[in-house]
Enzyme design. Structure first.
Site, PDB file in Angstrom:
ATOM      1  N   TYR A  65       0.808  -1.117   0.062  1.00  0.00           N
ATOM      2  CA  TYR A  65      -0.197  -0.061  -0.009  1.00  0.00           C
ATOM      3  C   TYR A  65       0.911   1.444  -0.142  1.00  0.00           C
ATOM      4  CZ  TYR A  65      -4.910  -0.901   0.229  1.00  0.00           C
ATOM      5  OH  TYR A  65      -6.466  -1.062  -0.276  1.00  0.00           O
ATOM      6  N   GLU A  67      -0.950   4.739  -0.110  1.00  0.00           N
ATOM      7  CA  GLU A  67      -1.726   5.892  -0.105  1.00  0.00           C
ATOM      8  C   GLU A  67      -1.161   6.980   0.066  1.00  0.00           C
ATOM      9  OE1 GLU A  67      -5.222   5.240   2.326  1.00  0.00           O
ATOM     10  OE2 GLU A  67      -5.955   3.857   1.034  1.00  0.00           O
ATOM     11  N   ASP A 210      -8.266  14.969 -23.817  1.00  0.00           N
ATOM     12  CA  ASP A 210      -8.253  13.498 -23.469  1.00  0.00           C
ATOM     13  C   ASP A 210      -7.313  12.689 -24.688  1.00  0.00           C
ATOM     14  OD1 ASP A 210      -8.412  10.766 -23.115  1.00  0.00           O
ATOM     15  OD2 ASP A 210     -10.630  10.662 -22.766  1.00  0.00           O
ATOM     16  N   THR A 236      -4.646   7.549 -21.431  1.00  0.00           N
ATOM     17  CA  THR A 236      -4.453   6.175 -20.915  1.00  0.00           C
ATOM     18  C   THR A 236      -3.058   5.961 -21.089  1.00  0.00           C
ATOM     19  OG1 THR A 236      -4.727   5.118 -22.995  1.00  0.00           O
ATOM     20  CG2 THR A 236      -6.648   5.203 -21.293  1.00  0.00           C
ATOM     21  N   LYS A 239      -2.174   2.458 -24.607  1.00  0.00           N
ATOM     22  CA  LYS A 239      -2.684   2.394 -25.820  1.00  0.00           C
ATOM     23  C   LYS A 239      -1.567   2.529 -26.879  1.00  0.00           C
ATOM     24  CE  LYS A 239      -7.541   3.185 -24.545  1.00  0.00           C
ATOM     25  NZ  LYS A 239      -8.690   3.972 -24.731  1.00  0.00           N
ATOM     26  N   ARG A 245      -1.077  -0.852 -18.424  1.00  0.00           N
ATOM     27  CA  ARG A 245      -2.354  -0.512 -18.288  1.00  0.00           C
ATOM     28  C   ARG A 245      -2.501   0.676 -17.085  1.00  0.00           C
ATOM     29  NH1 ARG A 245      -6.645  -2.251 -21.268  1.00  0.00           N
ATOM     30  NH2 ARG A 245      -5.238  -3.239 -22.480  1.00  0.00           N
TER      31      ARG A 245
HETATM   32  C1  LIG Z   1      -9.728   4.255 -23.828  1.00  0.00           C
HETATM   33  C2  LIG Z   1     -10.207   5.747 -23.762  1.00  0.00           C
HETATM   34  C3  LIG Z   1     -10.392   5.943 -22.464  1.00  0.00           C
HETATM   35  C4  LIG Z   1     -10.674   5.103 -21.234  1.00  0.00           C
HETATM   36  O1  LIG Z   1      -9.595   4.338 -20.774  1.00  0.00           O
HETATM   37  P1  LIG Z   1      -9.774   3.095 -19.807  1.00  0.00           P
HETATM   38  O2  LIG Z   1      -8.493   2.896 -19.373  1.00  0.00           O
HETATM   39  O3  LIG Z   1     -10.165   1.875 -20.721  1.00  0.00           O
HETATM   40  O4  LIG Z   1     -10.695   3.493 -18.555  1.00  0.00           O
HETATM   41  C5  LIG Z   1     -10.839   7.196 -22.181  1.00  0.00           C
HETATM   42  N1  LIG Z   1     -10.922   8.324 -23.059  1.00  0.00           N
HETATM   43  C6  LIG Z   1     -10.627   8.138 -24.315  1.00  0.00           C
HETATM   44  C7  LIG Z   1     -10.641   9.180 -25.339  1.00  0.00           C
HETATM   45  C8  LIG Z   1     -10.232   6.602 -24.689  1.00  0.00           C
HETATM   46  O5  LIG Z   1      -9.951   6.377 -25.967  1.00  0.00           O
END
Ligand SMILES: *Cc1c(COP(=O)(O)O)cnc(C)c1O
Length: 424
Positions: A65, A67, A210, A236, A239, A245
């Site tokens: 942990y 936190e 995002d 994220t 990707k 992840r």
């Molecule tokens: C994949 C994605 C997310 C979410 O990511 P997770 O790790 O699956 O929660 C948020 N915003 C966009 C634009 C995404 O493509």
């Protein structure tokens, strides 16, 4: 399949202990290994992490942990966690040229949740790309917290399927959102962060980018960075960025950084997943190497080649091409083929894609009239433009016939290609 080819698919580590431990888990793990090794991964949000990232995520950093934040923990014994988290933060700042970074979000959705919690009150207006035009669920969809707790104003694409900036400006002026989100989950073109920034300034809104899908392209200098133009950037890390992840939030405005820090912990999360934070640090370090820029630009070259290949074979590609890793195919002109059928037929042929609605899709989200492809994973495997031609061929063949024999033959050819590009 000859033994020579089979040898190329040996797991990167031994699964023997698993076989003795549990049949169900051993079977799933070994079959998934085979699926990844022998199949073509064309899902736009997926990738293969390095062995070092795998080791980090499976490391003993999962046992603790931590936190709080470096130097301010609620648990003892965090010396090495402090070192790793601070290092991950410093690497992320360097990689994206940010003033602050928070590496604790468990995922992209959690990163967005924390950003909303930091910057909005329940009932405030949030403006973002609609799900049906390529936005993410967390961008104000009525089934998501972001659509239930905030007043959601969607914007979308114009007739050429580009972001409709006239609409963005009109709706921003009418609805005066407190927060505008730019970034998408299915958009094959460069996002003009500057244009969003000037609209946000006109209506005095906070601007959030995002970049979950394109973070690896931004880090690899193959897509313009949102950092100079946006108040906060979420992403994220798994990707195109090709890391553990998880999620990441960063920015240049110190006041926003302080709010985000509180919103991640204790606002929306408990203890950070420190094995994932270790994996993110590995990923940021890898992404700072010059070879990462080569990888990022090759992703785009491959996507352009694959898009061309599909258009040459009669497919309708939305926006007639791509600027990034993503190709959005419309099947609207094929009366007998929908997205769901395309996805399942390609899976039979050893090619993984996902069905995807197209703008103003007449079919439901479970069926859809399109599918989405991405080239990050196959680029990580080392494939280049010449392989994209073969892949376009297989996709065209698999979608022109339902014959099991044909799909099986393609699957064998895919496997032979994959043998030349081992993942690990
Ligand atoms: C994949 C994605 C997310 C979410 O990511 P997770 O790790 O699956 O929660 C948020 N915003 C966009 C634009 C995404 O493509």
């Amino acid at each position: 399949m000859s033994d020579g080819i089979q040898d190329k698919f040996k797991p990167a580590w031994s699964l023997q202990n698993w076989e003795a431990f549990d049949d169900v888990l051993y079977s799933a793990l070994s079959h998934e290994h085979e699926r990844q090794a022998t199949g073509l991964e064309l899902i736009a949000s997926e990738n293969y992490v390095s062995k070092r990232v795998l080791e980090a995520c499976g490391s003993l950093f999962t046992n603790k942990y931590a936190e709080g934040y470096p130097g301010k923990r609620y648990y003892g014994g965090c010396t090495y966690y402090d070192q790793v988290e601070q290092y991950a933060i410093d690497l992320a700042k360097r990689l994206f040229d940010a003033q602050w970074a928070n590496v604790q979000p468990h995922s992209g959705a959690n990163a967005n949740l924390a950003a909303y919690f930091a910057l909005l009150e329940p009932g405030d207006t949030l403006m973002a790309m609609s799900l049906s035009h390529g936005g993410h669920l967390t961008h104000g969809s009525p089934v998501n917290l972001s659509g239930k707790w905030f007043k959601s104003v969607p914007y979308g694409l114009d007739v050429n399927h580009r972001i409709d900036f006239d609409q963005v400006r009109d709706r921003a002026k009418t609805h005066r959102p407190k927060l505008i989100v730019c970034g998408a989950t299915c958009y094959p073109r460069t996002i003009d962060f500057e244009a969003f920034s000037s609209i946000a300034q006109e209506v005095d809104a906070v601007l959030m980018a995002d970049i979950a899908h394109i973070a690896g392209l931004v880090a690899g200098k193959a897509h313009p960075s949102p950092l100079p133009h946006c108040d906060v950037v979420t992403t994220t890390t798994h990707k195109t960025l090709r890391g553990a992840r998880g999620g990441l939030i960063m920015g240049c405005r110190e006041d926003v950084g302080v709010k985000i820090r509180k919103a991640v912990f204790p606002g929306t999360q408990g203890g950070p997943l420190m094995h994932q934070v270790l994996g993110k640090a590995v990923c940021f370090k890898e992404a700072l190497e010059p070879s990462f820029e080569t990888y990022a630009s090759q992703i785009i070259k491959n996507a352009k080649a694959l898009a061309e290949g599909l258009m040459d074979r009669g497919f309708k590609v939305i926006t007639d091409g791509t600027d990034n890793h993503l190709i959005w195919v419309s099947l609207l002109d094929r009366t007998t083929l929908d997205g769901r059928e395309a996805e399942s037929r390609l899976e039979e042929a050893g090619i993984t894609v996902n069905k995807n609605t197209i703008p103003d899709d007449p079919r439901s989200a479970m069926i859809t009239s399109g599918f989405r492809l991405g080239t990050a994973a196959c680029t990580t495997r080392g494939m280049g433009e010449s392989e994209m031609g073969a892949i376009a061929d297989w996709i065209a063949q698999a979608l022109s016939s339902e014959s099991a024999e044909q799909l099986n033959r393609i699957r064998c050819e895919v496997k032979i290609l994959c043998a030349s590009f081992p993942i690990y």
